[in-house]
Design a protein around this motif. Structure first.
Motif, short mmCIF file in Angstrom:
data_model
loop_
_atom_site.label_atom_id
_atom_site.label_comp_id
_atom_site.label_asym_id
_atom_site.label_seq_id
_atom_site.Cartn_x
_atom_site.Cartn_y
_atom_site.Cartn_z
N LEU A 142 11.10 4.00 7.80
CA LEU A 142 12.25 3.57 8.16
C LEU A 142 13.13 4.54 8.89
CD1 LEU A 142 13.19 0.99 5.52
CD2 LEU A 142 12.40 0.55 7.84
N TYR A 143 13.02 5.65 8.38
CA TYR A 143 13.94 6.94 9.13
C TYR A 143 13.09 7.14 10.18
CZ TYR A 143 17.33 7.79 5.50
OH TYR A 143 18.68 7.66 4.70
N ARG A 144 11.74 7.60 10.09
CA ARG A 144 10.89 8.06 11.19
C ARG A 144 11.09 7.13 12.40
NH1 ARG A 144 6.97 9.13 7.47
NH2 ARG A 144 5.85 7.41 7.74
N ASN A 145 10.97 5.60 12.10
CA ASN A 145 11.38 4.68 13.32
C ASN A 145 12.67 4.87 13.99
OD1 ASN A 145 8.85 3.59 12.70
ND2 ASN A 145 9.58 1.93 11.43
N ARG A 146 13.66 5.48 13.16
CA ARG A 146 14.86 5.71 13.98
C ARG A 146 15.19 7.08 14.52
NH1 ARG A 146 14.78 1.68 10.93
NH2 ARG A 146 15.96 -0.27 11.05
N ASN A 147 13.96 7.92 14.23
CA ASN A 147 14.09 9.25 14.70
C ASN A 147 15.14 9.96 13.69
OD1 ASN A 147 11.91 9.10 16.72
ND2 ASN A 147 13.60 8.15 17.81
N MET A 148 15.10 9.76 12.65
CA MET A 148 16.05 10.59 11.61
C MET A 148 15.41 11.06 10.38
SD MET A 148 18.96 7.29 11.48
CE MET A 148 20.05 8.27 10.25
N GLY A 149 16.06 11.83 9.99
CA GLY A 149 15.57 12.77 9.00
C GLY A 149 15.55 11.90 7.68
N PHE A 150 14.54 12.16 6.66
CA PHE A 150 14.89 11.43 5.34
C PHE A 150 15.93 12.11 4.49
CE2 PHE A 150 13.21 11.02 0.88
CZ PHE A 150 12.93 9.49 0.62
N GLU A 151 17.02 11.13 3.93
CA GLU A 151 18.07 11.71 3.10
C GLU A 151 17.86 11.19 1.76
OE1 GLU A 151 22.09 11.23 5.13
OE2 GLU A 151 20.70 10.05 6.99
N GLU A 152 17.21 12.07 1.08
CA GLU A 152 16.67 11.75 -0.46
C GLU A 152 17.92 11.63 -1.35
OE1 GLU A 152 13.94 13.18 -4.13
OE2 GLU A 152 13.78 14.20 -2.04
N MET A 178 0.90 -1.48 0.04
CA MET A 178 0.07 0.03 0.05
C MET A 178 0.85 1.19 -0.17
SD MET A 178 -2.93 -1.44 -0.04
CE MET A 178 -4.03 -0.05 -0.03
N LEU A 179 2.14 1.02 0.19
CA LEU A 179 2.98 2.14 0.31
C LEU A 179 3.98 2.33 -0.80
CD1 LEU A 179 4.31 2.10 4.14
CD2 LEU A 179 2.22 3.58 2.98
N LYS A 180 4.20 3.70 -1.73
CA LYS A 180 5.28 3.86 -2.48
C LYS A 180 6.65 3.65 -1.86
CE LYS A 180 3.08 7.61 -4.85
NZ LYS A 180 3.08 9.03 -5.04
N ILE A 181 7.65 3.29 -2.80
CA ILE A 181 8.92 2.71 -2.10
C ILE A 181 9.42 4.14 -1.29
CG2 ILE A 181 11.21 2.04 -2.51
CD1 ILE A 181 9.24 -0.01 -3.36
N SER A 182 9.29 4.99 -1.66
CA SER A 182 9.89 6.30 -1.09
C SER A 182 8.94 6.28 0.48
CB SER A 182 9.53 7.50 -1.81
OG SER A 182 7.99 7.93 -1.95
N ASP A 183 7.64 6.12 0.53
CA ASP A 183 7.09 6.16 1.87
C ASP A 183 7.31 4.85 2.75
OD1 ASP A 183 5.47 8.18 1.07
OD2 ASP A 183 4.03 6.82 -0.14
#
Length: 251
Positions: A110-120, A100-105
């Motif tokens: 995964l980043y949120r679960n580690r309290n980290m910012g998304f590094e595009e 149900m999620l795009k690969i980006s989501d």
């Protein structure tokens, strides 16, 4: 520091799945753990990661950074898995990617679960490393081939800069051409990022494309160990000889 496994034994009640398993895994090298289904390969991987079910009784020692992983508290082990050891699981990639999620989501989660910012920028770099175009981030898993999905999982395994990766049958459902592509990716990323990789596989033909060393496991016991190419040229046990002959037939 290397991962050192000493006298690892894994049992389920009276059934001994693995006994007296020893291994040394250095950064910058790939060790293939090879054997038929049921030989205990994935059990060894999950014991190192501490993700076996509670019924499993594990003894021995698994050292990383002078710490015995098997004696760590659960919280410390979770932190070690986040920072040191990444896992490419066995089975269909679709099982591990939310349809149900795009690969980006999925990656953002995964980043949120580690309290980290998304590094595009980093993610785009990793996708290119595994021969995927960054536009794949906006696609859903069902829109991708099996080979593309597997490469997405490989890229995800590198997100948080691990020192070691355990890859459990990463090419089991892929065609030969895609397997060779994955082999090239593994060799390049181990070299460029100085990773150590434990490759779990039943496929000696694939292992010889990528591995520096091989361990032959059969019915929970180590049958043979050595440099990959030497083991292929001069197998000592009948089990290894049969694996070599089988792989040559496939080729």
């Amino acid at each position: 520091m290397p991962i050192e496994v000493r006298r690892l034994r894994i049992a389920y009640g009276e059934y001994v799945a693995v006994e007296e398993f020893n291994m040394r895994l250095e950064r910058g090298s790939i060790v293939a753990l090879i054997g038929p289904s049921g030989s205990g390969k994935s059990t060894v991987a999950k014991a190192i990661l501490r993700i076996l079910p509670p019924i499993a009784k594990v003894s021995g020692e698994v050292y990383l950074d002078n710490l015995n992983i098997l004696s760590l508290q659960d919280k410390s082990m979770r932190e070690l898995r986040l920072k040191k050891i990444s896992y490419i699981p066995q089975g269909s990639s679709k099982v591990y990617l939310n349809p149900m999620l795009k690969i980006s989501d999925t990656i953002k989660k995964l980043y949120r679960n580690r309290n980290m910012g998304f590094e595009e920028n980093k993610i785009r770099e990793l996708l290119l490393m595994v021969d995927l175009e960054p536009r794949i981030l906006e696609r859903y898993p069902y829109m991708l081939s099996g080979g593309q999905l597997q490469r997405v999982l490989i890229a995800i395994s590198l997100l948080f800069n691990p020192e070691y990766i355990i890859a459990d049958e990463p090419t089991a459902s892929l065609d030969v051409i895609t397997q060779r592509s994955i082999a090239h990716i593994f060799k390049e990323m181990v070299k460029s990022k100085e990773l150590g990789m434990l490759l779990i596989t039943h496929d000696l033909m694939f292992a010889k494309l990528v591995a520096d060393y091989a361990i032959i496991l059969y019915k929970g016991k180590v049958i043979e160990y050595g440099k990959m190419q030497e083991l292929i040229k001069m197998p000592k046990s009948n089990i290894t000889k049969n694996l070599v002959e089988g792989s040559m037939t496939v080729e």
